[in-house]
Scaffold this active site. Structure first.
Site, PDB file in Angstrom:
ATOM      1  N   ALA A  10       1.426  -0.944  -0.105  1.00  0.00           N
ATOM      2  CA  ALA A  10      -0.372   0.263   0.002  1.00  0.00           C
ATOM      3  C   ALA A  10       0.349   0.788  -0.120  1.00  0.00           C
ATOM      4  O   ALA A  10       0.964   2.129  -0.795  1.00  0.00           O
ATOM      5  CB  ALA A  10      -1.091   0.076   1.100  1.00  0.00           C
ATOM      6  N   ILE A  11       2.020   1.428   0.528  1.00  0.00           N
ATOM      7  CA  ILE A  11       2.651   2.848   0.837  1.00  0.00           C
ATOM      8  C   ILE A  11       3.672   2.383  -0.151  1.00  0.00           C
ATOM      9  O   ILE A  11       3.778   3.752  -0.659  1.00  0.00           O
ATOM     10  CB  ILE A  11       3.682   2.618   2.518  1.00  0.00           C
ATOM     11  CG1 ILE A  11       2.025   2.913   3.348  1.00  0.00           C
ATOM     12  CG2 ILE A  11       4.349   3.817   2.473  1.00  0.00           C
ATOM     13  CD1 ILE A  11       1.594   4.000   3.045  1.00  0.00           C
ATOM     14  N   GLY A  12       4.847   1.526  -0.080  1.00  0.00           N
ATOM     15  CA  GLY A  12       5.561   1.029  -1.210  1.00  0.00           C
ATOM     16  C   GLY A  12       5.310   1.426  -2.440  1.00  0.00           C
ATOM     17  O   GLY A  12       6.079   1.911  -3.518  1.00  0.00           O
ATOM     18  N   LYS A 206       4.241   9.496  16.308  1.00  0.00           N
ATOM     19  CA  LYS A 206       3.679   8.241  15.770  1.00  0.00           C
ATOM     20  C   LYS A 206       3.474   7.232  16.302  1.00  0.00           C
ATOM     21  O   LYS A 206       2.212   6.627  16.128  1.00  0.00           O
ATOM     22  CB  LYS A 206       3.479   7.407  14.261  1.00  0.00           C
ATOM     23  CG  LYS A 206       3.116   7.222  13.176  1.00  0.00           C
ATOM     24  CD  LYS A 206       2.908   6.794  12.039  1.00  0.00           C
ATOM     25  CE  LYS A 206       2.638   6.059  10.939  1.00  0.00           C
ATOM     26  NZ  LYS A 206       3.009   5.772   9.804  1.00  0.00           N
TER      27      LYS A 206
END
Length: 333
Positions: A10-12, A206
């Site tokens: 999803a992020i990569g 975070k």
């Protein structure tokens, strides 16, 4: 630049699409159905406003060694997946290759290049056998904090939920040509990429929310908004965060926002399922070691008690073990 995204989920994958479209030689390391879909059709990114971007990276493979030598390696997988591939990474590095770590939680390198009594102390919760530290020279590492939320909605298609900021930082707080080059590449691709002189404080901001909201959501199947609006779970999250703040401050961390403001920020995200809840629903391993056990370990190092964090970790760990033993998923109808 030659950029390899190891773990282009999803992020990569979000990064990979936009870096490829901005002209970089991008290699994606993928597995399973996602790999086959991207090989056949490219990788599609649906942005917040609905705009669709399609990239066909230079190389798509499941074998890291096939990527060839890279200028930048972005580790896009979850923290508990890094050790399994760490020994394969030196094969794609030249002497100046930088490695951008994008894992949530306390990183394995936390005490490296951090002057003081604990300099060089390993974080066993995330690197129990030391294989990550042995495989990735600390001088190569650039820390980062991932703020966007996105999800793979089907093989080869990623949808951005919100955000486009990736904070970057040298472990010693320095300002180097290589981190500037990487930040510029991110910015040209359309991301915000500020360079922090104190990346650990950014990471803690975070972690502060992740260590509480993730396991609570996994146990209760509640969204961020639900956890924050229900008084007992809001106070439970706050208690965990207070314990963590005591540890962070003992390590010299500056918390730039108040605890209440951090909780309000989580509430404002709305009806969003945390990544750990999504993992419970899909039967995947949970990121408990990096998000929770690592903070407990830092508590022991600094001699700060973590009774609330310990209790929530015990419950969530049992849930994770039960799901793995039965190869089960758990989802509300």
């Amino acid at each position: 630049m030659r950029i390899c995204v190891v773990g282009a989920g999803a992020i990569g994958g979000m990064l990979g699409v936009k870096l490829a479209l901005s002209g970089h030689d991008v290699t994606l390391i993928l597995r399973g159905a996602n790999l086959e879909a991207v090989r056949q059709n490219g990788l599609k990114l649906i942005e917040e406003g609905g705009k669709e971007l399609l990239a066909r990276p230079a190389r798509v493979t499941s074998v890291i060694a096939e990527a060839g030598v890279q200028d930048v390696v972005i580790l896009g997988m979850k923290a508990h997946q890094v050790a399994a591939i760490a020994a394969e990474l030196p094969a794609i590095m030249h002497e100046r290759t930088r490695v951008v770590t994008m894992q949530n939680g306390i990183p394995w390198w936390y005490f490296h290049k951090l002057p003081g009594a604990w300099e060089g102390t390993p974080i066993r919760a995330v690197d129990p056998d030391g294989v990550i530290a042995q495989s990735i020279a600390v001088d190569r590492v650039i820390g980062s904090v991932v703020y966007p939320a996105s999800e793979v909605i089907q093989p080869g298609i990623i949808k951005v939920i919100e955000g486009n900021r990736f904070t970057l930082g040298e472990l010693d707080g320095g300002d180097t040509p290589s981190i500037r080059e990487i930040a510029d590449a991110f910015k040209t691709a359309g991301f915000k990429a500020p360079i922090s002189r104190d990346i650990r404080s950014e990471i803690w901001l975070k972690v502060w929310g992740n260590l509480s909201f993730n396991p609570i959501s996994a146990l209760t199947h509640a969204t961020l908004e639900d956890i924050c609006l229900y008084a007992p779970t809001r106070e439970l999250a706050a208690a965990m965060m207070r314990e963590a703040q005591t540890i962070g401050e003992a390590l010299g961390v500056q918390f730039k926002v108040s605890l209440e403001k951090r909780i309000a920020g989580a509430q404002a995200v709305g009806q969003h399922k945390t990544s750990m809840l999504q993992d419970v629903e899909q039967g995947r391993p949970l990121e408990l070691q990096a998000l929770v056990a690592s903070v407990m370990e830092l508590g022991r190092i600094t001699q700060k008690p973590t009774p609330t964090i310990d209790a929530v970790y015990a419950l969530t760990s049992l849930l994770a073990n039960t799901l793995q033993q039965h190869k089960a998923t758990l989802r509300l109808a």
